[in-house]
Motif scaffolding. Structure first.
Motif, short mmCIF file in Angstrom:
data_model
loop_
_atom_site.label_atom_id
_atom_site.label_comp_id
_atom_site.label_asym_id
_atom_site.label_seq_id
_atom_site.Cartn_x
_atom_site.Cartn_y
_atom_site.Cartn_z
N LEU A 18 9.29 0.30 -9.79
CA LEU A 18 8.59 0.91 -8.96
C LEU A 18 9.14 0.70 -7.61
CD1 LEU A 18 5.96 2.45 -7.95
CD2 LEU A 18 5.00 0.17 -7.66
N LEU A 19 9.45 1.86 -6.45
CA LEU A 19 9.72 1.33 -5.21
C LEU A 19 8.57 1.05 -4.50
CD1 LEU A 19 12.00 1.43 -2.95
CD2 LEU A 19 11.16 3.81 -2.36
N VAL A 20 8.16 -0.18 -4.21
CA VAL A 20 6.86 -0.64 -3.63
C VAL A 20 7.03 -0.43 -1.97
CG1 VAL A 20 5.57 -2.55 -3.20
CG2 VAL A 20 6.74 -2.56 -5.26
N THR A 21 5.94 0.55 -1.67
CA THR A 21 6.10 1.12 -0.36
C THR A 21 4.95 0.49 0.48
OG1 THR A 21 4.43 2.85 -0.76
CG2 THR A 21 6.64 3.19 -1.20
N GLY A 22 3.84 -0.13 0.02
CA GLY A 22 2.79 -0.88 0.66
C GLY A 22 1.76 0.26 1.07
N GLN A 23 1.89 1.56 0.77
CA GLN A 23 1.16 2.68 1.14
C GLN A 23 0.15 3.26 -0.20
OE1 GLN A 23 1.54 3.28 4.52
NE2 GLN A 23 2.96 1.73 4.00
N ARG A 24 -0.96 2.85 -0.07
CA ARG A 24 -1.91 3.07 -1.34
C ARG A 24 -1.85 4.27 -2.04
NH1 ARG A 24 -5.38 0.10 2.33
NH2 ARG A 24 -6.06 2.18 3.04
N VAL A 25 -1.67 5.37 -1.16
CA VAL A 25 -1.83 6.85 -1.82
C VAL A 25 -0.64 6.84 -2.75
CG1 VAL A 25 -0.67 8.09 -0.03
CG2 VAL A 25 -2.13 9.28 -1.35
N LEU A 26 0.58 6.21 -2.59
CA LEU A 26 1.94 6.22 -3.08
C LEU A 26 1.88 5.32 -4.26
CD1 LEU A 26 4.41 6.75 -0.17
CD2 LEU A 26 3.16 8.65 -1.72
N ASP A 27 1.74 3.98 -3.98
CA ASP A 27 1.91 2.84 -5.13
C ASP A 27 1.08 3.09 -6.24
OD1 ASP A 27 3.86 2.02 -3.52
OD2 ASP A 27 2.80 0.34 -2.82
N MET A 28 -0.48 3.83 -5.83
CA MET A 28 -1.32 3.60 -6.86
C MET A 28 -1.62 5.09 -7.34
SD MET A 28 -2.33 0.52 -7.76
CE MET A 28 -3.75 1.16 -8.91
N PHE A 29 -1.42 6.33 -6.53
CA PHE A 29 -1.62 7.64 -7.37
C PHE A 29 -0.38 8.33 -7.41
CE2 PHE A 29 -5.88 6.46 -5.99
CZ PHE A 29 -6.61 7.27 -6.43
N PHE A 30 0.74 8.16 -6.39
CA PHE A 30 1.77 9.15 -6.72
C PHE A 30 3.04 8.27 -6.26
CE2 PHE A 30 -1.60 11.70 -4.65
CZ PHE A 30 -1.81 12.60 -5.83
N PRO A 31 3.62 7.34 -7.28
CA PRO A 31 4.49 6.07 -7.23
C PRO A 31 5.81 6.77 -6.97
CG PRO A 31 3.78 6.40 -9.36
CD PRO A 31 2.67 7.32 -8.74
N LEU A 32 6.66 6.10 -6.21
CA LEU A 32 8.06 6.59 -6.25
C LEU A 32 8.80 5.43 -7.04
CD1 LEU A 32 6.67 7.92 -3.60
CD2 LEU A 32 9.08 7.44 -2.57
#
Length: 588
Positions: free
Chosen positions: A209-223
């Motif tokens: 996972l590319l951890v971004t610290g942005q909840r909508v990304l890390d938990m819902f639409f991960p990069l």
């Protein structure tokens, strides 16, 4: 002997010439008396076509087109980190010293500072056999980045001569290799054609996972590291702001920010803001791990087209050292418009909305250079591409968005209604998706929880249900809905306001660790399950909906410190106490 060509036609950034039979496709050339930089894009017998990367005013028919014998290339070596380049790797700060406020025509292909001295430490000795891509030394390029010196791809041999560790300039020869009768000199830098992908030993499966610290990304639409992502959205929906957050907080080692065709004032803001930003992980300036490429909409259109390739080549170079690199391309729509303008000048048959028929293949060429790889030096590195798309009027059916969608695995659709409601990041959870959920499932299980992905799916399903219910509410009102559906609406409000909405200006909310993200979502689910258990006892929703508890969940993104998550446990205890007492009361 190659004869210089002669200009026969000038059409903006596109010129045509004769006597060009000795030239090569994609060769870099110098045009006219000012020696403007250009690239051969069409050859037909004696005639050829060149796209020029500088303003062509003042060129005259009959002036010379001079070949250089090499393709459009960039210098790859120390001095790129912390620098600001134009679309063909000319340093804007250096040019500003030479000619204030304007880039003069014919300044030449200057790039890395040849006078700057670097402390070099070599890691090989005389007699060693060096292979392509091998690391032979290092330079401390910035406080955050150690620059590994690489043997250029295609070069190999035995070390015949080597200098001692010390201070050198990039043009100094550090190592001499002997390969049969051929002698190869290794300097701190080497050149690489921007349109050719750099070779790797192996392309590996994406699994981190590319951890971004942005909840909508890390938990819902991960990069994913080595993945591809598009951020389409109309004007004012927050594309640049989202990329700034990713540049600042993602766990990539190096950021390459390409401003390809953005408005001058927006790019100026980036150039002013980035040098002031502090890297939160090291408390050092963010520019110590950042390269900026600025090619605004009022700069030469052909250089805008080249800026994408300049950036991706730099990214591949740092990847080959074993770094994880993230590219922010802002915006690929302006880059596609450059393709359209050049295609029009070439009088090519236009496809949809005037874009060239090869738009799709060019978009694919760019995004396919992302990936997680094993390098020639047996290290692991990645290039992650995050491209902003600017469809006119937010119309996602236009050609650039549609073609980009074909080649990226994460699609973050920005919504103008969310943006105007001050819901940031304005990522529409109904239109967005991530194709990395399946491949990252093992990573979440190992690094977070076995329940992370099922919990995410459950919460997203609630949001889909809420969307359908809102259509009914608009027609007949909320009061006619049964209580089990009304509670879905209430829990969805908490998910949207308390989880998906994030404040970049709040120190606790601008970056959220994964564990806190998971526990926040788990607390919302815990409330939902408790509400359902009370509904099963036919308790009125007016009593189930405890305003204090619901507000506490919405505010926990601010009230729970990132380094101390015990507050979430207290909220869960509060939920248990209230609903257990409520249920007990009705059971009696």
């Amino acid at each position: 002997m190659i004869v210089n060509g002669k200009i026969t036609m000038i059409n903006g950034p596109v010129i045509k010439g004769e006597k060009m039979s000795g030239f090569r496709m994609r060769e870099m050339v110098m045009v006219g008396e000012k020696r403007l930089i250009g690239e051969v894009i069409i050859l037909d017998g004696e005639t050829g076509t060149v796209q020029v990367y500088e303003e062509t005013e003042g060129l005259k028919l009959g002036q010379e087109i001079i070949p250089t014998g090499k393709p459009l290339s960039v210098k790859l070596g120390p001095g790129m980190i912390g620098n600001i380049f134009d679309g063909i790797q000319r340093p804007l700060l250096k040019i500003d010293e030479i000619n204030k406020n304007f880039i003069p025509e014919g300044i030449g292909m200057i790039s890395l500072d040849e006078d700057k001295e670097w402390q070099v430490e070599l890691s090989v000795k005389k007699g060693d056999q060096l292979e392509p891509g091998q690391i032979f030394g290092s330079v401390r390029e910035s406080g955050l980045i150690e620059h590994k010196l690489l043997v250029p791809p295609g070069c190999a041999g035995v070390v015949e001569k080597i200098v001692s560790d010390g201070v050198y300039r990039i043009e100094d020869v550090l190592v001499v290799l002997k390969n049969k009768n051929r002698t190869i000199e290794l300097k701190m830098y080497h050149e690489w054609p921007v349109r050719n992908a750099r070779p790797v030993r192996e392309r590996k499966e994406i699994e981190k996972l590319l951890v971004t610290g942005q909840r909508v990304l890390d938990m819902f639409f991960p990069l994913a590291k080595g993945g591809t992502c598009a951020i389409p959205g109309g004007f004012g929906t927050g594309k640049t702001m989202t990329q700034h957050q990713l540049a600042k907080w993602s766990d990539a080692d190096i950021i390459i920010y390409i401003g390809c065709g953005e408005r001058g004032n927006e790019m100026t803001e980036v150039l002013e803001d980035f040098p002031k930003l502090i890297d939160p992980k090291s408390n050092r300036p963010l520019m110590e791990r950042t390269v900026l490429i600025a090619n605004t909409s009022n700069m030469p259109v052909a250089a805008r087209e080249a800026s994408i390739y300049t950036g991706i080549t730099m990214a591949e170079y740092y990847r080959d050292m074993g770094y994880d690199v993230a590219i922010m391309a802002d915006s690929t729509s302006r880059w596609a418009e450059a393709l359209r303008e050049i295609s029009g000048r070439l009088e090519e048959m236009p496809a949809e909305e005037g874009y060239p028929a090869y738009l799709s293949s060019r978009v694919a060429e760019f995004y396919e250079r992302a990936g997680y790889v094993k390098t020639l030096s047996e290290k692991e590195g990645s290039v992650t591409i995050i491209g902003a798309v600017s469809p006119a009027g937010g119309d996602f059916s236009e050609p650039v968005t549609e073609n980009t969608k074909r080649y990226v695995n994460v699609f973050l659709a920005l919504d103008k209604e969310l943006a105007y409601a001050r819901h940031y990041p304005a990522i529409n959870w109904l239109d967005s998706y991530s194709g990395y959920l399946k491949v990252l499932e093992g990573w979440y299980e190992e690094n977070l929880s076995d329940e992370a992905i099922p919990l995410r799916n459950k919460m997203l399903e609630l949001l889909y249900k809420e969307n359908k219910l809102l259509e009914i509410v608009m027609l007949v009102g909320e009061d006619v809905l049964p209580d089990d559906q009304r509670i879905i609406l209430e829990i969805s409000k908490i998910i949207k306001a308390g989880f998906l909405q994030q404040n970049a200006f709040n120190k606790e909310d601008t970056f959220v660790p994964l564990e806190k993200q998971y526990k926040m979502l788990k607390a919302i689910d815990h409330l939902y399950e408790k509400c359902k258990s009370s509904l099963a006892l036919s308790i009125p929703i007016s009593q189930i909906k405890n305003r204090e508890i619901f507000d506490e969940l919405i505010k926990m993104k601010y009230t729970v410190p990132n380094k101390d998550l015990t507050k979430i446990d207290e909220i869960n205890s509060m939920i248990d106490t209230y609903y257990d007492e409520l249920n007990q009361k009705y059971l009696e």
